[in-house]
Write a protein that holds these residues in place. Structure first.
Motif, PDB file in Angstrom:
ATOM      1  N   ASP A 201       1.075  -1.193  -0.198  1.00 43.77           N
ATOM      2  CA  ASP A 201      -0.102  -0.134   0.226  1.00 43.77           C
ATOM      3  C   ASP A 201       0.673   1.152   0.317  1.00 43.77           C
ATOM      4  O   ASP A 201       1.160   2.566   0.800  1.00 43.77           O
ATOM      5  CB  ASP A 201      -0.766   0.060   1.238  1.00 43.77           C
ATOM      6  N   ALA A 202       1.673   1.255  -0.957  1.00 43.58           N
ATOM      7  CA  ALA A 202       2.984   1.719  -0.982  1.00 43.58           C
ATOM      8  C   ALA A 202       2.727   3.151  -2.749  1.00 43.58           C
ATOM      9  O   ALA A 202       2.058   2.975  -2.382  1.00 43.58           O
ATOM     10  CB  ALA A 202       3.809   1.591  -1.017  1.00 43.58           C
ATOM     11  N   PRO A 203       3.255   4.520  -1.964  1.00 38.55           N
ATOM     12  CA  PRO A 203       3.002   5.004  -3.674  1.00 38.55           C
ATOM     13  C   PRO A 203       4.771   4.863  -4.393  1.00 38.55           C
ATOM     14  O   PRO A 203       5.305   3.645  -3.740  1.00 38.55           O
ATOM     15  CB  PRO A 203       3.565   6.783  -3.328  1.00 38.55           C
ATOM     16  N   LEU A 221       2.935   3.046 -20.455  1.00 38.10           N
ATOM     17  CA  LEU A 221       2.324   1.600 -19.744  1.00 38.10           C
ATOM     18  C   LEU A 221       2.248   1.788 -18.346  1.00 38.10           C
ATOM     19  O   LEU A 221       1.575   1.046 -17.382  1.00 38.10           O
ATOM     20  CB  LEU A 221       4.009   1.290 -19.606  1.00 38.10           C
ATOM     21  N   ILE A 222       3.168   3.023 -17.415  1.00 39.37           N
ATOM     22  CA  ILE A 222       2.830   3.319 -16.332  1.00 39.37           C
ATOM     23  C   ILE A 222       0.906   4.286 -16.054  1.00 39.37           C
ATOM     24  O   ILE A 222       0.236   3.684 -15.129  1.00 39.37           O
ATOM     25  CB  ILE A 222       3.653   4.345 -16.118  1.00 39.37           C
ATOM     26  N   VAL A 223       0.643   4.996 -16.828  1.00 43.14           N
ATOM     27  CA  VAL A 223      -0.989   5.384 -16.547  1.00 43.14           C
ATOM     28  C   VAL A 223      -1.454   3.582 -17.488  1.00 43.14           C
ATOM     29  O   VAL A 223      -2.757   4.524 -16.434  1.00 43.14           O
ATOM     30  CB  VAL A 223      -1.059   6.469 -18.377  1.00 43.14           C
ATOM     31  N   GLU A 224      -1.506   2.837 -17.793  1.00 47.70           N
ATOM     32  CA  GLU A 224      -2.259   1.767 -17.922  1.00 47.70           C
ATOM     33  C   GLU A 224      -2.428   1.107 -16.707  1.00 47.70           C
ATOM     34  O   GLU A 224      -3.887   1.492 -16.357  1.00 47.70           O
ATOM     35  CB  GLU A 224      -1.576   1.016 -19.005  1.00 47.70           C
ATOM     36  N   ARG A 225      -1.062   1.021 -15.961  1.00 49.45           N
ATOM     37  CA  ARG A 225      -1.342   0.290 -14.932  1.00 49.45           C
ATOM     38  C   ARG A 225      -1.784   1.294 -13.508  1.00 49.45           C
ATOM     39  O   ARG A 225      -2.505   0.672 -12.610  1.00 49.45           O
ATOM     40  CB  ARG A 225       0.723  -0.191 -14.770  1.00 49.45           C
ATOM     41  N   THR A 226      -1.895   2.255 -13.480  1.00 50.63           N
ATOM     42  CA  THR A 226      -1.574   2.897 -12.375  1.00 50.63           C
ATOM     43  C   THR A 226      -3.992   3.261 -12.442  1.00 50.63           C
ATOM     44  O   THR A 226      -4.399   3.086 -11.496  1.00 50.63           O
ATOM     45  CB  THR A 226      -1.750   4.941 -12.616  1.00 50.63           C
ATOM     46  N   LEU A 229      -4.863  -0.197 -11.820  1.00 50.29           N
ATOM     47  CA  LEU A 229      -4.634  -0.721 -10.158  1.00 50.29           C
ATOM     48  C   LEU A 229      -5.707   0.325  -9.253  1.00 50.29           C
ATOM     49  O   LEU A 229      -5.348  -0.090  -7.955  1.00 50.29           O
ATOM     50  CB  LEU A 229      -3.401  -0.681 -10.011  1.00 50.29           C
ATOM     51  N   GLY A 230      -5.769   0.836 -10.063  1.00 45.70           N
ATOM     52  CA  GLY A 230      -6.906   2.010  -9.209  1.00 45.70           C
ATOM     53  C   GLY A 230      -5.793   2.684  -8.169  1.00 45.70           C
ATOM     54  O   GLY A 230      -5.743   3.375  -6.847  1.00 45.70           O
ATOM     55  N   MET A 231      -4.341   3.059  -8.677  1.00 43.28           N
ATOM     56  CA  MET A 231      -3.345   3.854  -7.760  1.00 43.28           C
ATOM     57  C   MET A 231      -3.720   5.973  -8.156  1.00 43.28           C
ATOM     58  O   MET A 231      -3.125   6.237  -8.100  1.00 43.28           O
ATOM     59  CB  MET A 231      -1.937   2.803  -8.423  1.00 43.28           C
ATOM     60  N   THR A 232      -4.845   5.711  -8.634  1.00 41.90           N
ATOM     61  CA  THR A 232      -4.854   7.652  -8.800  1.00 41.90           C
ATOM     62  C   THR A 232      -4.107   8.524  -7.174  1.00 41.90           C
ATOM     63  O   THR A 232      -4.264   8.151  -6.518  1.00 41.90           O
ATOM     64  CB  THR A 232      -5.797   7.274  -8.991  1.00 41.90           C
ATOM     65  N   GLY A 233      -3.203   9.155  -7.953  1.00 40.70           N
ATOM     66  CA  GLY A 233      -2.571   9.918  -6.818  1.00 40.70           C
ATOM     67  C   GLY A 233      -1.451   9.148  -5.832  1.00 40.70           C
ATOM     68  O   GLY A 233      -0.250   9.542  -5.542  1.00 40.70           O
ATOM     69  N   ARG A 234      -1.153   7.996  -6.602  1.00 37.73           N
ATOM     70  CA  ARG A 234       0.030   7.197  -6.018  1.00 37.73           C
ATOM     71  C   ARG A 234       0.890   7.392  -6.314  1.00 37.73           C
ATOM     72  O   ARG A 234       2.221   6.734  -6.093  1.00 37.73           O
ATOM     73  CB  ARG A 234      -0.527   6.075  -5.609  1.00 37.73           C
ATOM     74  N   PHE A 258      -2.031  12.493 -17.219  1.00 37.44           N
ATOM     75  CA  PHE A 258      -1.764  12.084 -16.224  1.00 37.44           C
ATOM     76  C   PHE A 258      -2.831  13.326 -14.611  1.00 37.44           C
ATOM     77  O   PHE A 258      -2.062  13.133 -14.030  1.00 37.44           O
ATOM     78  CB  PHE A 258      -0.564  13.266 -16.098  1.00 37.44           C
ATOM     79  N   ALA A 259      -3.349  14.080 -14.995  1.00 41.04           N
ATOM     80  CA  ALA A 259      -4.115  14.570 -14.238  1.00 41.04           C
ATOM     81  C   ALA A 259      -5.084  14.466 -13.936  1.00 41.04           C
ATOM     82  O   ALA A 259      -5.562  14.077 -12.779  1.00 41.04           O
ATOM     83  CB  ALA A 259      -4.940  16.092 -15.208  1.00 41.04           C
TER      84      ALA A 259
END
Lengths: 400, 400
Positions: A201-203, A221-226, A229-234, A258-259
């Motif tokens: 549970d880390a950024p 690729l980073i955007v897709e995974r974010t 995985l629901g890692m908005t803001g992290r 990104f925004a």
């Protein structure tokens, strides 16, 4: 109470600090309350303290004898040069990082996100050094530590297990680096990084040195995974030099993503700058950092974020006062927004961080205006952390 | 005699100065001769003093109250902003230029080539200001003055006649600017500039802000006239940003012609750098300058060429010690080579200017090595001009 200070170079005020927070902004000459400690502003400019959100504390040689640069260009070559030399420094990692973190505080930085290289050579020794520095300065600065796989995760057996162990032993953020160019298996590299972050549970913070279209691919690729995985803001992208080289028509859709996913960005103000104002217009969290500090990678970086703020303004060819003030905002509140302790700078000027309710993490610097203070970078500064003076005149306070 | 100084950071030596020239380089601890004045090196690094060969002394606001930037991008808009404001400064041009030139000397600069804007608004007032500053500091620095048609030669009636009068009244160098973009008649602009230079037997310095292929075209026009008029060794191109953007295959033939005709180059270390090492490999004279100094054009420029040397190293992304030392060579002997008082720096490292026979125009700066001194830019400096101390600790010496 800070007396006779000019928030963002504006009209003088007295600033009452209670419980580590700005409690009141009062007219100058307010009569102090009984027993109230006074911090003399002497007409200086009051700003939020600096946040350095991209610094490699674990490789610093600040304060040690100057050493001729022996690195060769390229991330892998530089890493090997560091690996060949860091153990033979005059003092231990813990001593060096503690010395340098103190120097950063003395120059106005009280929020830090530092890398700690974790690899099969260093093991967790560098992590322990940075954690020791954090502990030594716990009353002077807030420090987040990134477990950073500088040598990749797939090239050397045992790299991932060490990263995992680093998270277990107190690192706050999972690091990643150049998914294409270093490990040469971007999907696998990023899956490991995101998987570990999910588990702890880390950024996440990912170094991206890759050029133009390759940077775009890795960022996607980073955007897709974010998103998946629901890692908005992290998630934070560090450097992202190559993204700044993209044509406007390709960059803008990326910035919009990104925004949308609240992906943050950390820059070190390279000579070829990122589109600083465009990033702010998209409401993207952008912070500033020093990168190396006179280390095995480079002779630059001196612990002074005011110097680095000048560099951010210069590389952007900013001349208008409001643009240069925006650089100060990036170097202070922008960094805190990356750390999640302040909101993103929306748009291009809002002089944030010195209103009632803001943390009493502040600095007083010398100058007629914010812009002239950035140009002059004078030494008469006072640094306040959680309402207490922690440094004065570029020296740590004895009391802190 | 300078005692205990380390030329270019090497072994300590005592340096005997006679008649404004380095007469002997002796072992440290040499017994002084009777009556010999001693300058304490205290183990500091000995370097040639700086040469600032691109500075607009006549627009400086250093030392005056800081003023919000009101310029708009573009040469003409910036010129109009300067024109609207320069007369209302708190002090006269002569006072400002004298103050700023003193500050430059105090920071280590003893050779200067400054612009004096000549146009239908200013007439010769700005020229007279710069000449007054030169006179005030005649025992502290050598100053060449460029009669500079900032507003072009063809746009405003009487511009050329004023430039001619400026040469008659003591300017040393004929200036020109953006032959295509400003006057929009490049052949005519350059013919006027070269014609005037021929008539006064004076060197030429041409501001070139034009982009890529246009810069190449203007440079070719300059090359053609230099060759046709036999002005080998007498022409300097300033900025030349656009030339640095050219493909290597187009740039190299141009550099070969610069070398053949000994055309010099002055840079201000912009964020997008010139190909510094490639220029040196061609044996082209390259000098460094500050450009504006906290003036109506920009808040940058502070009188300190050591700061600007750092900027040259940073923008080139130089990390190796010999590359950073090369930047110091450019900022010192490189500038003198532009002024014709030192040979070109051939190749990339030769630590020039501190041998027997070199002028006793020197500086002592603090640092373990030349590179660390550039990184730290410390204030404990001593400046020597023609064998006499003219500044110490960033203050002019009373005696000089």
């Amino acid at each position: 109470m800070i007396t006779d200070a000019r928030p963002w170079g504006g009209a003088a005020a007295d600033i009452r600090l209670i419980d580590g927070v700005i409690a009141e902004v009062l007219p100058p000459g307010t009569v102090p309350q009984a027993g109230e400690t006074l911090i003399e502003g002497r007409g200086r400019i009051l700003l939020p303290s600096f946040a350095d959100v991209h610094v490699h504390l674990d490789s610093t040689r600040l304060g040690l004898p100057f050493r001729e640069h022996t690195g060769v260009p390229g991330v892998w070559g530089m890493m090997l040069n560091d690996r060949a030399n860091w153990r033979s420094a005059e003092t231990s990692i813990a001593e060096r990082t503690t010395e340098t973190l103190g120097r950063m505080v003395a120059h106005g930085t009280t929020s830090v996100r530092s890398y700690a290289q974790v690899d099969v050579d260093a093991g967790l020794e560098r992590l322990h050094g940075v954690l020791a520095a954090r502990e030594a300065h716990r009353d002077r600065a807030t420090v987040e530590v990134i477990a950073f796989p500088q040598a990749g995760l797939l090239r050397e057996e045992g790299s991932f297990e060490l990263l995992e162990e680093a998270m277990r032993q107190g690192a706050d953020v999972v690091g990643g680096i150049d998914p294409c160019l270093l490990d040469r298996d971007p999907a696998k590299h990023l899956d490991l990084v995101f998987g570990l972050a999910e588990r702890f549970d880390a950024p996440i913070d990912i170094h991206l040195h890759e050029p133009d279209q390759l940077a775009k691919f890795s960022a996607e690729l980073i955007v897709e995974r974010t998103r998946a995985l629901g890692m908005t803001g992290r998630v934070t992208i560090s450097h992202g030099y190559g993204l700044g080289q993209l044509p406007h028509a390709q960059l803008v859709p990326l910035l919009e993503q990104f925004a949308e996913l609240d992906i943050a960005w950390a820059t070190i103000a390279p000579a070829t700058p990122l589109p600083t104002l465009l990033i702010a217009e998209h409401g993207i969290r952008l912070g500033l950092g020093e990168d190396g500090q006179r280390d095995y990678w480079s002779p630059y970086g001196n612990g002074d974020m005011l110097d680095r703020t000048w560099q951010l303004a210069f590389t952007n060819n900013f001349r208008r006062d409001e643009d240069i003030e925006h650089c100060v905002a990036v170097a202070t509140i922008g960094g805190r927004s990356v750390l999640g302790t302040a909101p993103a700078l929306r748009g291009h000027l809002d002089r944030p961080g010195v209103a009632v309710g803001d943390p009493a993490d502040l600095q007083l610097i010398t100058g007629e205006t914010v812009t002239s203070a950035v140009m002059d970078r004078l030494p008469d500064r006072t640094v306040v952390f959680r309402g207490a003076v922690v440094a004065d005149g570029l020296e740590l306070s004895a009391a802190a």
